[in-house]
Design an enzyme around this catalytic site. Sequence first.
Site, PDB file in Angstrom:
ATOM      1  N   HIS A  25       0.536  -3.977  -4.646  1.00 42.90           N
ATOM      2  CA  HIS A  25      -0.029  -3.985  -5.994  1.00 42.90           C
ATOM      3  C   HIS A  25      -0.026  -2.567  -6.549  1.00 42.90           C
ATOM      4  O   HIS A  25       0.302  -1.616  -5.852  1.00 42.90           O
ATOM      5  CB  HIS A  25      -1.451  -4.569  -5.986  1.00 42.90           C
ATOM      6  CG  HIS A  25      -2.460  -3.726  -5.280  1.00 42.90           C
ATOM      7  ND1 HIS A  25      -3.770  -3.654  -5.670  1.00 42.90           N
ATOM      8  CD2 HIS A  25      -2.367  -2.893  -4.210  1.00 42.90           C
ATOM      9  CE1 HIS A  25      -4.437  -2.842  -4.874  1.00 42.90           C
ATOM     10  NE2 HIS A  25      -3.608  -2.375  -3.982  1.00 42.90           N
ATOM     11  N   CYS A  44      -2.819   5.497  -5.972  1.00 41.64           N
ATOM     12  CA  CYS A  44      -2.762   4.022  -6.048  1.00 41.64           C
ATOM     13  C   CYS A  44      -2.229   3.545  -7.404  1.00 41.64           C
ATOM     14  O   CYS A  44      -2.017   2.352  -7.600  1.00 41.64           O
ATOM     15  CB  CYS A  44      -4.120   3.414  -5.755  1.00 41.64           C
ATOM     16  SG  CYS A  44      -4.689   3.724  -4.070  1.00 41.64           S
ATOM     17  N   HIS A  50       2.077   0.009  -4.199  1.00 41.77           N
ATOM     18  CA  HIS A  50       1.873   0.356  -2.794  1.00 41.77           C
ATOM     19  C   HIS A  50       1.385  -0.887  -2.064  1.00 41.77           C
ATOM     20  O   HIS A  50       0.912  -1.837  -2.681  1.00 41.77           O
ATOM     21  CB  HIS A  50       0.880   1.519  -2.643  1.00 41.77           C
ATOM     22  CG  HIS A  50      -0.515   1.182  -3.084  1.00 41.77           C
ATOM     23  ND1 HIS A  50      -0.895   1.171  -4.409  1.00 41.77           N
ATOM     24  CD2 HIS A  50      -1.600   0.823  -2.371  1.00 41.77           C
ATOM     25  CE1 HIS A  50      -2.166   0.830  -4.496  1.00 41.77           C
ATOM     26  NE2 HIS A  50      -2.624   0.604  -3.272  1.00 41.77           N
ATOM     27  N   HIS A  52      -0.546  -3.075   1.317  1.00 44.99           N
ATOM     28  CA  HIS A  52      -1.669  -3.136   2.252  1.00 44.99           C
ATOM     29  C   HIS A  52      -1.437  -4.270   3.237  1.00 44.99           C
ATOM     30  O   HIS A  52      -0.847  -5.292   2.892  1.00 44.99           O
ATOM     31  CB  HIS A  52      -2.988  -3.438   1.531  1.00 44.99           C
ATOM     32  CG  HIS A  52      -3.474  -2.348   0.653  1.00 44.99           C
ATOM     33  ND1 HIS A  52      -4.117  -1.231   1.143  1.00 44.99           N
ATOM     34  CD2 HIS A  52      -3.420  -2.193  -0.691  1.00 44.99           C
ATOM     35  CE1 HIS A  52      -4.443  -0.440   0.133  1.00 44.99           C
ATOM     36  NE2 HIS A  52      -4.024  -0.997  -0.997  1.00 44.99           N
ATOM     37  N   ASP A  90       0.562 -13.649   0.343  1.00 47.55           N
ATOM     38  CA  ASP A  90       1.216 -12.986   1.459  1.00 47.55           C
ATOM     39  C   ASP A  90       2.660 -12.627   1.117  1.00 47.55           C
ATOM     40  O   ASP A  90       3.428 -13.454   0.618  1.00 47.55           O
ATOM     41  CB  ASP A  90       1.177 -13.881   2.698  1.00 47.55           C
ATOM     42  CG  ASP A  90       1.565 -13.145   3.968  1.00 47.55           C
ATOM     43  OD1 ASP A  90       1.320 -11.927   4.063  1.00 47.55           O
ATOM     44  OD2 ASP A  90       2.114 -13.804   4.880  1.00 47.55           O
ATOM     45  N   HIS A  91       3.005 -11.370   1.359  1.00 49.17           N
ATOM     46  CA  HIS A  91       4.337 -10.827   1.080  1.00 49.17           C
ATOM     47  C   HIS A  91       4.727 -10.978  -0.385  1.00 49.17           C
ATOM     48  O   HIS A  91       5.867 -11.290  -0.713  1.00 49.17           O
ATOM     49  CB  HIS A  91       5.392 -11.431   2.014  1.00 49.17           C
ATOM     50  CG  HIS A  91       5.260 -10.913   3.407  1.00 49.17           C
ATOM     51  ND1 HIS A  91       4.364 -11.427   4.299  1.00 49.17           N
ATOM     52  CD2 HIS A  91       5.896  -9.888   4.026  1.00 49.17           C
ATOM     53  CE1 HIS A  91       4.456 -10.753   5.433  1.00 49.17           C
ATOM     54  NE2 HIS A  91       5.365  -9.804   5.295  1.00 49.17           N
ATOM     55  N   GLU A 136      -9.440  -3.812   3.276  1.00 50.87           N
ATOM     56  CA  GLU A 136      -8.271  -3.131   2.714  1.00 50.87           C
ATOM     57  C   GLU A 136      -7.679  -2.169   3.744  1.00 50.87           C
ATOM     58  O   GLU A 136      -6.462  -2.054   3.883  1.00 50.87           O
ATOM     59  CB  GLU A 136      -8.683  -2.369   1.457  1.00 50.87           C
ATOM     60  CG  GLU A 136      -7.557  -1.635   0.784  1.00 50.87           C
ATOM     61  CD  GLU A 136      -8.041  -0.874  -0.421  1.00 50.87           C
ATOM     62  OE1 GLU A 136      -7.619  -1.229  -1.537  1.00 50.87           O
ATOM     63  OE2 GLU A 136      -8.839   0.072  -0.255  1.00 50.87           O
TER      64      GLU A 136
END
Length: 150
Positions: A25, A44, A50, A52, A90-91, A136
């Site tokens: 995100h 960020c 970037h 996580h 996810d992904h 996070e």
Amino acid sequence: MEPQFHSTKRPIAYLTRKQQIACCHRLNSPFLSEKENKEVYGKCNNSFGHGHNYTVEVTVRGPIDESTGMVMNLTELKECIQKVVIDRMDHKNIDKQVDHFANTVSTTENIAVYVFEELKKYMFRPELLYEVKIHETDKNVMCFRGEYLE
């Protein structure tokens, strides 16, 4: 058959399911200028985004059912998490692939609120949903329990 609990009191238990996801995100608010976004979000706010590796914890709370011995069927909880967290996030680039974040800054706080509210839509007994925690990093954890200010 004799009841499992021998008083009128029913124990309250908490069931937590953890799930790991990887997504990216960019922290960038449409309500701030480019300069303000850079000042507030720092690295960020990178225009490329970037990523996580989040750990999502979903906790339900309720009385232990005398006949099943459970607060909630774990299979149902896993299926709800699959639909809301894994399938949607996810992904993924959540800013671009999750409609909710098109106009909502994808902070960990807002991710926790989103997951909480979306899970309620799929749960047979949404009143059991107690808390969503988003890890996070190892040091940064956000928690949302469905509380709102008037």
